[in-house]
Motif scaffolding. Structure first.
Motif, PDB file in Angstrom:
ATOM      1  N   ASN A   1       0.906  -1.290   0.080  1.00 44.20           N
ATOM      2  CA  ASN A   1      -0.240   0.071   0.000  1.00 44.20           C
ATOM      3  C   ASN A   1       0.900   1.362   0.068  1.00 44.20           C
ATOM      4  O   ASN A   1       0.459   2.228   0.439  1.00 44.20           O
ATOM      5  CB  ASN A   1      -1.041   0.085   1.227  1.00 44.20           C
ATOM      6  N   ASP A   2       2.046   1.251  -0.567  1.00 43.04           N
ATOM      7  CA  ASP A   2       2.896   2.357  -0.823  1.00 43.04           C
ATOM      8  C   ASP A   2       3.500   2.268  -2.240  1.00 43.04           C
ATOM      9  O   ASP A   2       3.732   1.517  -2.842  1.00 43.04           O
ATOM     10  CB  ASP A   2       3.893   2.635   0.282  1.00 43.04           C
ATOM     11  N   PHE A   3       3.395   3.864  -2.713  1.00 42.03           N
ATOM     12  CA  PHE A   3       3.795   3.734  -4.182  1.00 42.03           C
ATOM     13  C   PHE A   3       4.685   5.140  -4.507  1.00 42.03           C
ATOM     14  O   PHE A   3       4.527   5.959  -3.657  1.00 42.03           O
ATOM     15  CB  PHE A   3       2.563   4.070  -5.007  1.00 42.03           C
ATOM     16  N   VAL A   4       5.519   4.908  -5.306  1.00 37.64           N
ATOM     17  CA  VAL A   4       6.328   6.201  -5.898  1.00 37.64           C
ATOM     18  C   VAL A   4       5.250   6.850  -6.734  1.00 37.64           C
ATOM     19  O   VAL A   4       4.796   6.244  -7.688  1.00 37.64           O
ATOM     20  CB  VAL A   4       7.559   5.984  -6.537  1.00 37.64           C
ATOM     21  N   CYS A   5       4.789   8.308  -6.656  1.00 36.90           N
ATOM     22  CA  CYS A   5       4.060   8.950  -7.462  1.00 36.90           C
ATOM     23  C   CYS A   5       4.700   9.998  -8.126  1.00 36.90           C
ATOM     24  O   CYS A   5       5.707  10.681  -7.488  1.00 36.90           O
ATOM     25  CB  CYS A   5       2.893   9.376  -6.760  1.00 36.90           C
ATOM     26  N   LYS A   6       4.190  10.712  -8.891  1.00 42.09           N
ATOM     27  CA  LYS A   6       4.659  12.000  -9.680  1.00 42.09           C
ATOM     28  C   LYS A   6       3.305  12.783  -9.923  1.00 42.09           C
ATOM     29  O   LYS A   6       2.485  12.139 -10.478  1.00 42.09           O
ATOM     30  CB  LYS A   6       5.184  11.705 -11.022  1.00 42.09           C
ATOM     31  N   ASP A   7       3.620  13.973  -9.399  1.00 40.90           N
ATOM     32  CA  ASP A   7       2.557  14.662  -9.604  1.00 40.90           C
ATOM     33  C   ASP A   7       2.403  15.326 -11.105  1.00 40.90           C
ATOM     34  O   ASP A   7       3.520  15.554 -11.520  1.00 40.90           O
ATOM     35  CB  ASP A   7       3.072  16.145  -8.613  1.00 40.90           C
ATOM     36  N   LEU A   8       1.329  15.334 -11.409  1.00 40.65           N
ATOM     37  CA  LEU A   8       0.889  15.931 -12.865  1.00 40.65           C
ATOM     38  C   LEU A   8       1.151  16.988 -12.978  1.00 40.65           C
ATOM     39  O   LEU A   8       1.495  17.635 -14.208  1.00 40.65           O
ATOM     40  CB  LEU A   8      -0.405  15.431 -13.297  1.00 40.65           C
ATOM     41  N   ASN A   9       1.344  18.051 -11.776  1.00 38.19           N
ATOM     42  CA  ASN A   9       1.281  19.470 -12.287  1.00 38.19           C
ATOM     43  C   ASN A   9       2.805  19.965 -12.197  1.00 38.19           C
ATOM     44  O   ASN A   9       3.344  20.951 -13.038  1.00 38.19           O
ATOM     45  CB  ASN A   9       0.316  20.288 -11.505  1.00 38.19           C
ATOM     46  N   SER A  10       3.176  19.524 -11.064  1.00 35.08           N
ATOM     47  CA  SER A  10       4.633  20.016 -10.671  1.00 35.08           C
ATOM     48  C   SER A  10       5.780  19.121 -11.183  1.00 35.08           C
ATOM     49  O   SER A  10       6.985  19.271 -11.120  1.00 35.08           O
ATOM     50  CB  SER A  10       4.659  20.437  -9.234  1.00 35.08           C
ATOM     51  N   LEU A  11       5.566  17.884 -11.492  1.00 35.82           N
ATOM     52  CA  LEU A  11       6.261  16.857 -11.589  1.00 35.82           C
ATOM     53  C   LEU A  11       7.172  16.486 -10.523  1.00 35.82           C
ATOM     54  O   LEU A  11       8.119  15.579 -10.690  1.00 35.82           O
ATOM     55  CB  LEU A  11       7.168  17.048 -12.808  1.00 35.82           C
ATOM     56  N   GLU A  12       6.777  16.810  -9.357  1.00 32.88           N
ATOM     57  CA  GLU A  12       7.392  16.412  -8.053  1.00 32.88           C
ATOM     58  C   GLU A  12       7.127  14.737  -7.859  1.00 32.88           C
ATOM     59  O   GLU A  12       6.144  14.535  -8.159  1.00 32.88           O
ATOM     60  CB  GLU A  12       7.019  17.060  -6.944  1.00 32.88           C
ATOM     61  N   ARG A  13       8.125  14.108  -7.339  1.00 32.35           N
ATOM     62  CA  ARG A  13       8.207  12.670  -6.988  1.00 32.35           C
ATOM     63  C   ARG A  13       7.968  12.682  -5.567  1.00 32.35           C
ATOM     64  O   ARG A  13       8.578  13.352  -4.759  1.00 32.35           O
ATOM     65  CB  ARG A  13       9.193  11.859  -7.345  1.00 32.35           C
ATOM     66  N   PHE A  14       6.917  11.798  -5.013  1.00 32.49           N
ATOM     67  CA  PHE A  14       6.797  11.498  -3.708  1.00 32.49           C
ATOM     68  C   PHE A  14       6.161  10.283  -3.425  1.00 32.49           C
ATOM     69  O   PHE A  14       5.651   9.494  -4.403  1.00 32.49           O
ATOM     70  CB  PHE A  14       5.803  12.703  -3.111  1.00 32.49           C
ATOM     71  N   SER A  15       6.065   9.731  -2.052  1.00 31.91           N
ATOM     72  CA  SER A  15       5.438   8.394  -1.859  1.00 31.91           C
ATOM     73  C   SER A  15       3.954   8.664  -1.367  1.00 31.91           C
ATOM     74  O   SER A  15       3.540   9.903  -0.894  1.00 31.91           O
ATOM     75  CB  SER A  15       6.092   7.508  -0.821  1.00 31.91           C
ATOM     76  N   LEU A  16       3.017   7.845  -1.861  1.00 34.36           N
ATOM     77  CA  LEU A  16       1.611   8.147  -1.447  1.00 34.36           C
ATOM     78  C   LEU A  16       1.403   8.127   0.080  1.00 34.36           C
ATOM     79  O   LEU A  16       0.478   8.881   0.281  1.00 34.36           O
ATOM     80  CB  LEU A  16       0.902   6.776  -1.983  1.00 34.36           C
ATOM     81  N   ASN A  17       2.175   7.540   0.731  1.00 31.80           N
ATOM     82  CA  ASN A  17       2.009   7.358   2.123  1.00 31.80           C
ATOM     83  C   ASN A  17       2.350   9.119   2.781  1.00 31.80           C
ATOM     84  O   ASN A  17       1.872   9.372   3.904  1.00 31.80           O
ATOM     85  CB  ASN A  17       3.194   6.471   2.940  1.00 31.80           C
ATOM     86  N   GLU A  18       3.163   9.702   2.084  1.00 30.04           N
ATOM     87  CA  GLU A  18       3.609  11.043   2.481  1.00 30.04           C
ATOM     88  C   GLU A  18       2.172  11.897   2.485  1.00 30.04           C
ATOM     89  O   GLU A  18       2.173  12.713   3.345  1.00 30.04           O
ATOM     90  CB  GLU A  18       4.585  11.551   1.586  1.00 30.04           C
ATOM     91  N   LEU A  19       1.321  11.529   1.548  1.00 33.32           N
ATOM     92  CA  LEU A  19       0.038  12.356   1.262  1.00 33.32           C
ATOM     93  C   LEU A  19      -0.956  12.101   2.382  1.00 33.32           C
ATOM     94  O   LEU A  19      -1.834  12.915   2.848  1.00 33.32           O
ATOM     95  CB  LEU A  19      -0.516  12.063  -0.075  1.00 33.32           C
ATOM     96  N   THR A  20      -0.867  10.668   3.049  1.00 29.52           N
ATOM     97  CA  THR A  20      -1.856  10.531   4.084  1.00 29.52           C
ATOM     98  C   THR A  20      -1.379  10.268   5.392  1.00 29.52           C
ATOM     99  O   THR A  20      -1.878   9.686   6.243  1.00 29.52           O
ATOM    100  CB  THR A  20      -2.733   9.222   3.635  1.00 29.52           C
TER     101      THR A  20
END
Length: 68
Positions: free
Chosen positions: A34-53
């Motif tokens: 339940n954790d993923f590397v993600c890329k924001d579609l607007n800023s192109l920043e990379r983060f993990s999904l767990n950082e958002l929650t």
């Protein structure tokens, strides 16, 4: 109705609203249960999904898959 994090798939685009923050992102790869590397579609920043929650889910929590 929001979807569950368990239904997230690599390569798909999602929208997350939590504590009045809005994020549109694409999932790049799975890095754990339940954790993923993600890329924001607007800023192109990379983060993990767990950082958002990480600080809990607000009363305004919404999580949806975006149409491709």
């Amino acid at each position: 109705m929001s979807i569950s994090i368990e239904t997230v798939r690599v390569g798909k685009k999602y929208y997350l609203k939590n504590h009045r923050e809005y994020h549109e992102f694409v999932v790049l790869k799975a890095i754990g249960q339940n954790d993923f590397v993600c890329k924001d579609l607007n800023s192109l920043e990379r983060f993990s999904l767990n950082e958002l929650t990480a600080y809990g889910k607000g009363s305004d929590y919404e999580f949806f898959e975006l149409e491709s």
